[in-house]
Design a protein around this motif. Sequence first.
Motif, PDB file in Angstrom:
ATOM      1  N   GLY A 181       0.781  -1.223   0.000  1.00  0.00           N
ATOM      2  CA  GLY A 181       0.000   0.000   0.000  1.00  0.00           C
ATOM      3  C   GLY A 181       0.815   1.276   0.000  1.00  0.00           C
ATOM      4  N   ILE A 182       1.691   1.419   0.982  1.00  0.00           N
ATOM      5  CA  ILE A 182       2.378   2.697   1.181  1.00  0.00           C
ATOM      6  C   ILE A 182       3.595   2.823   0.261  1.00  0.00           C
ATOM      7  N   GLY A 219       3.013   7.688   4.526  1.00  0.00           N
ATOM      8  CA  GLY A 219       1.919   6.760   4.818  1.00  0.00           C
ATOM      9  C   GLY A 219       1.600   6.693   6.300  1.00  0.00           C
ATOM     10  N   ASP A 258      -4.669   1.495   6.173  1.00  0.00           N
ATOM     11  CA  ASP A 258      -3.558   2.255   5.588  1.00  0.00           C
ATOM     12  C   ASP A 258      -4.118   3.181   4.513  1.00  0.00           C
ATOM     13  N   GLY A 312      -2.676   3.728   1.565  1.00  0.00           N
ATOM     14  CA  GLY A 312      -1.852   3.442   0.401  1.00  0.00           C
ATOM     15  C   GLY A 312      -2.646   3.461  -0.889  1.00  0.00           C
TER      16      GLY A 312
END
Length: 567
Positions: A469-470, A477, A498, A500
Amino acid sequence: MLRILIYITITCCLFVAGTVVLYSHFFSSNQRMEMSSQIGQLHEQTLQRLKQTFSQVDAMARNVGNDNVLQRMTEGTVARDSAEERALREYADQLIKQQTSQLPYITDMCITVNDNGFILCTNSEAASPMLDAQKLPLQKQDRMIVKREMDNDVLDASDQIIFMAPLVDRRSNVVKGTIQMVVALDSIMKDIYGKWPLLHNELIDSEGTLMYSRKASTQTKEPDWKLTEPAQMQWKDESIWSQLSVDLPGTIWVSRIEVQQSVDKAEGQAMRQTLFFVVLMLLAAVVLSAFLFRYYFTRPMQHLRALMNRAELGDFKAYWVRKSSREWGELGESYNQMLNRLEELIKQVKKEEALKKEAEMEALQYQLNPHFLYNTLNTIKWVAKMHRTPQIAEVVTSLVRLLQASLGKKGDFITIREEVGLIHDYMEIQSFRYGEQVKLQCEVDPLAHGCLVPRMILQPLIENAIIHGIEPAKREGLITIRVWLDVPRDLLYCQVEDNGVGMTQAGGTVDHTSAAMRERMSGIGLRHIREKIKLYYGDGYSMHINSKPRQGTTIRLTMPVHQSEVG
């Protein structure tokens, strides 16, 4: 074998004796029920014929009373001894003769008109008793049936009755006279019961008057009727009594008949002889069956028992090879297949035991590798401290704690507090790589700190959020961990969010094609987390993923609440 033969013989004899007794009883009962049903049905049919006959008599009286010429006589306008009266009398006489000729049971008929004294009969000798009968009061719709009483010197009328119907003036609707008909009841009853071997027959009107009575020539005494119900049947020594009621015009009669039983005693004797012969044949069949039982059943069973004893001692080559009947051949074939299956199972168990030992050795070898890595990292940590590089020492210390948790020295479950601590250790390692690009935020319900979860259950989710994700987003993030309890449902929720890149949707489902390759790079992966929850808690608990492209991903774990025994 002798005991089996004796047992079979005694059982069969008792069975046959019981069958004879029951068959005799049911045969007698069925015969009685069948004969009672036949007599009841025939009695009802004959009474229906009697009812139809009197209905025809009543219809004749109505036809005569409705004749236009006779209606003029009821008006009282015809002069006595006039030509018109003589013509009316001649017409009425022809009408009466014509009507009585249609029913042979009508022997006489008289018509009387009360106002003018008009009397017309087919037989002058019948006028006196019929005139006495017509004095009985009749209403418009009355019908009466009375016993005819006459001197035997004049006419034997012991079985004759008088049927009376009112003669009604159609204009004034007033009873002007009567129509009387002499009915030969004996002729009717002989016609109805001509083919019946009756011992006795009676007809009684509603007032208890005996209207008709006949008995067979062989009957010497009158039956002592004790039938209290309108419809009843009784069995006597050698006869059957039946009583039924019949609805006649203007009254209800009771019919009683006595019929001789028709059960043939010779048939019962023949039946007993036949059953005795069947018993003898059955005993012979028992002896023959015992011999065949020993040859075709006992000997093959003893041979199969000997083979089974050899198999119990470990001889799995004790196969059934004997030639016998089809049933024993099929049983022997099943026994041979069982031996083959047992031998295969034993070989399979031995093979599995060998594979189990091999797996245990491999697991021991795999366990040595993390220990070796753990000891090596401890050495690196002390070297870093000696060279005064605190960042390397801290990273190695966090990695050592993660390795200690992965080795599972504290068991398969740890508390939420310990799991969050491991996540902080993991984030310290990741901060050495990403710096301030990844931040962690924890929101844990104080009541959930002591809840037990499978160890390392959240760390793969953090790793997945960073890698999938990040890191691809290439921006700062934020990973948020939320843990709370649903007390009413006794559920524990662990959620990792998250911000992301999220996951792309295809047809409403998450496309894991690109994510699966990174999952293999990130360690345990989401699939292992889902399998671990299912393994520990069953199908009622799961992992739910909610992701939107370029907005982030939320993963929620649902588990039951397990509190740690240590506060």
